[in-house]
Design an enzyme around this catalytic site. Structure first.
Site, PDB file in Angstrom:
ATOM      1  N   CYS A   1       0.865  -1.178   0.000  1.00 29.76           N
ATOM      2  CA  CYS A   1       0.000   0.000   0.000  1.00 29.76           C
ATOM      3  C   CYS A   1       0.902   1.228   0.000  1.00 29.76           C
ATOM      4  CB  CYS A   1      -0.916   0.011   1.219  1.00 29.76           C
ATOM      5  SG  CYS A   1      -1.999   1.452   1.310  1.00 29.76           S
TER       6      CYS A   1
ATOM      7  N   GLU B   1      -3.216   1.017  -6.430  1.00 24.12           N
ATOM      8  CA  GLU B   1      -2.208   0.012  -6.750  1.00 24.12           C
ATOM      9  C   GLU B   1      -1.964   0.048  -8.249  1.00 24.12           C
ATOM     10  OE1 GLU B   1       0.596  -1.444  -6.195  1.00 24.12           O
ATOM     11  OE2 GLU B   1      -0.316  -2.138  -4.300  1.00 24.12           O
TER      12      GLU B   1
END
Length: 246
Positions: free
Chosen positions: A2, A110
């Site tokens: 993340c 992402e």
């Protein structure tokens, strides 16, 4: 992994999510990056019972600095911690045992590798409701005597929904388990290990977005506007990242 996330829900809604009696107002943030301040919630050990949940909110630098570090510049930027090994790693062991926290968010970003190109995605709950990552907090005492609150987000293996995009995903703590996660006195790391699982398959939806998100200078709402997805994206296997080591 993340490496970017978003928090756009109003403070009142985050306060309700975390059962906080008071929380200061903050602007919507569409592109939160490592080294920037992030909102975290912890058990309030100093005045437990000061609100209904015994929790407090604070700002911390996203990028954990272990208390024992002599020169943070000699360390990699520890903005993620692998949940499988955090309880044993020197950088995270103390925080995992004594300083677990929650990091509220509305989604994260992402990148999927497509040959020489990286396609960004917004991963957000299908419910469109805010949620919390599992986090670790550490207060670093600098050489000049100042204290810096720092934090990292725990990651785990991606579920099947996210696996075509990336091999890792942040740990999402179920709302009903917030108190257990934060109660470091009552629950050792082994007793919260079950919370560090992949999110349910239907929790997130993946929205392809433009590469505006690549620059931390871009912080406008249009970062989250959907874009057409190239046909090859669905068949591209995720590539490992050296940052997954942390």
């Amino acid at each position: 992994m993340c490496g970017r996330f978003t928090l756009i829900s109003p403070a009142s809604k985050i306060g309700e999510l975390l059962s906080l009696a008071e929380i200061g107002a903050f602007p919507p943030r569409y592109n939160i990056a490592p080294t920037q301040p992030i909102l975290v919630a912890m058990a309030d050990g100093e005045r437990h019972g000061g609100n209904e949940s015994g929790r407090r909110a604070l700002l911390a630098r996203w990028g954990l600095i272990p208390a024992w570090a002599k020169d943070p510049r000699e360390l990699p930027l520890l903005f993620n911690a692998r949940s499988e090994t955090a309880a044993e790693k020197a950088a995270f062991r103390g925080a995992m045992r004594y300083r677990r926290c929650l990091v509220p968010a509305d989604g994260f970003y992402e990148w999927q590798v497509q040959g020489k190109r990286r396609q960004p995605f917004l991963l957000r709950p299908r419910s469109r409701e805010p949620f919390c990552f599992a986090g670790l907090m550490e207060t670093y005492l600098a050489a000049d005597g100042s204290e810096i609150d720092t934090a990292a987000i725990l990651t785990t293996a991606a579920n099947e929904t996210l696996l075509p995009i990336h091999q890792r995903m942040p740990v999402v703590v179920p709302q009903g388990a917030y108190q257990r996660w934060l109660d470091c006195r009552g629950y050792a790391p082994a007793e919260v290990a079950d919370l560090m699982a992949s999110a349910p398959e239907d929790f997130f939806e993946a929205i392809p977005i433009s590469d505006k998100v690549n620059s931390v200078a871009n912080v406008s709402p249009d970062l989250q506007d959907p874009v057409p997805l190239a046909p090859q994206a669905a068949n591209t296997a995720p590539a490992p990242s050296q940052l997954d080591l942390f």
